[in-house]
Design an enzyme around this catalytic site. Structure first.
Site: not given
Ligand code: SAH
Length: 383
Positions: A114, A127, A134, A138, A141, A241-243, A318, A361
């Site tokens: 996608e 994007c 992947c 995570c 995701c 992607s710290l989170h 999301n 995202c």
């Molecule tokens: N693998 C890379 C590239 C993916 S970027 C990374 O982890 O950075 C996609 C972004 O969306 C990342 O920051 C990911 O953590 C975030 N993401 C994944 N699932 C999500 C969700 N359900 N809601 C919001 N953000 C999400």
């Protein structure tokens, strides 16, 4: 001892395989300036044809060699016989109410990926995916739940940009619909390093898309050794992607943290910025109710980022089918943001785009041939 007829069949098969391999047309999409020069040299041709080809394909969107009129006729014919400019196929196009576009692109081997276009007043952001599926797991995701099929080639990565550019122009989006690229689609770009760097070099090359490195952003979950390499090889803008601010929480959300914990990751961020004082790192932080969104978490975040020029993108979670987290309350997100802002950190809450077509995202999920069987395992645990 094999019979002579078996041996003969085997030899014939082998000869056919070699013939197909040798004569299969070479896809020139994804070859950067230097690789194209090598290709023309292999045909006994001059290096400057690489420049012409790049301009035809990436600047004018021409994929038929016969239209490349500044190449000599005999060279155009040789190219038509031996090479192709092959792009993925569009298998679905979706339009969100907010203008976001999502395409499902089918690759030659049957995997689908996608790609999302997000139009804003002052820019158009594409994007792009770097892998079919992947390898990271995570926990919040959608792509992670699909498992992993394979790395994309440089041609399949830059092909998304070429194809989206063409489709948007056909829709009347003007001369230059895509001003920014984010490697934030499916996959972890730094686990497909060589192909991603080749594709990004094409995005930056003046003979090709000519995007400035501020307008190309790579997002990583934190593959530390590759972050160091990237700052040397192709220093584009970096998003991380710290989170979470504690290892115990981040281990759960982004299991890669067990290998490269928060302090190691932030060390790599500091090194990334060492050679360029004008830049900063974007930290992505998904807002999950009761998991990482307390005021204390915000405090810790402020102290962790001290001394790292940063910008923070808070991403409202999301929803993803089968995932148990829920998005933080709007008030909690606002409080978190205010706490960061009052400490001088540039912080924005990313507006959710394209949620009605699952283009936001973490919602990207193509159709990958899951070689890890993760999707089947997860389906069992949900039912
Ligand atoms: N693998 C890379 C590239 C993916 S970027 C990374 O982890 O950075 C996609 C972004 O969306 C990342 O920051 C990911 O953590 C975030 N993401 C994944 N699932 C999500 C969700 N359900 N809601 C919001 N953000 C999400």
């Amino acid at each position: 001892m094999p019979s002579s007829s078996t041996t003969l069949t085997f030899v014939r098969g082998l000869t056919e395989a070699v013939r197909i391999f040798v004569s299969a047309p070479k896809n020139l999409v994804g070859l950067d300036r230097f690789a194209l020069q090598d290709y023309f040299a292999s045909l006994g041709e001059k290096a400057f044809h690489a420049r012409q080809l790049l301009q035809w394909v990436y600047q004018r969107g021409v994929t038929d060699f016969s239209e490349m009129t500044d190449l000599r006729l005999s060279l155009r014919q040789t190219l038509s016989e031996q090479a192709v400019i092959a792009l993925p196929e569009v298998s679905r196009a979706q339009h969100s109410e907010d203008g976001t576009r999502k395409w499902l692109f089918r690759l030659a081997d049957g995997n689908s990926i996608e790609t999302v276009f997000i139009p804003e007043e002052d820019r158009g952001t594409l994007c792009i995916s770097s892998q079919a599926g992947c390898m990271l797991t995570c926990s919040f995701c959608a792509t992670a739940r699909q498992g992993f099929s394979r790395n994309l080639s440089a041609g399949e990565i830059i092909g998304q940009l070429l194809l989206a550019d063409r489709l948007l122009k056909q829709e009347g989006w003007g001369e230059r619909p895509i001003s920014n690229v984010v490697m934030m689609g499916m996959g972890e770009p730094l686990l497909n390093y060589d192909a991603v760097v080749s594709a990004m070099r094409l995005m930056l090359d003046d003979l090709s898309f000519g995007l400035s490195r501020r307008r190309v952003t790579l997002s990583t979950a934190g593959v530390v050794p590759a972050m160091d390499k990237l700052s040397e090889d192709c220093p584009v803008s970096l998003a991380v992607s710290l989170h979470a601010v504690r290892d115990a929480v981040r281990d759960e959300l982004v299991p890669l943290n067990r290998k490269y914990p928060i302090d190691v990751l932030l060390g790599a961020c500091r090194r990334f910025l060492r050679n360029d004082s004008r830049r900063r790192i974007t930290f992505e932080y998904v807002m999950l109710s009761g998991i990482n969104d307390s005021e204390e978490d915000a405090e810790v975040l402020v102290s962790l980022l001290r001394g790292i020029p940063s910008k923070i993108n808070l991403i409202p979670f999301n929803p993803v089918p089968g995932v148990k987290y829920i998005c933080s309350e709007t008030e909690a997100i606002d409080r978190f943001r205010q706490r960061l802002i009052s400490s001088g950190l540039t912080t924005i809450t990313r507006r959710t785009r394209g949620a009605d077509i699952a283009a936001a995202c973490g919602q990207l999920a193509g159709a990958v041939q899951d070689r890890t069987h993760r999707s089947a395992k997860l389906a069992k645990t949900v039912t």
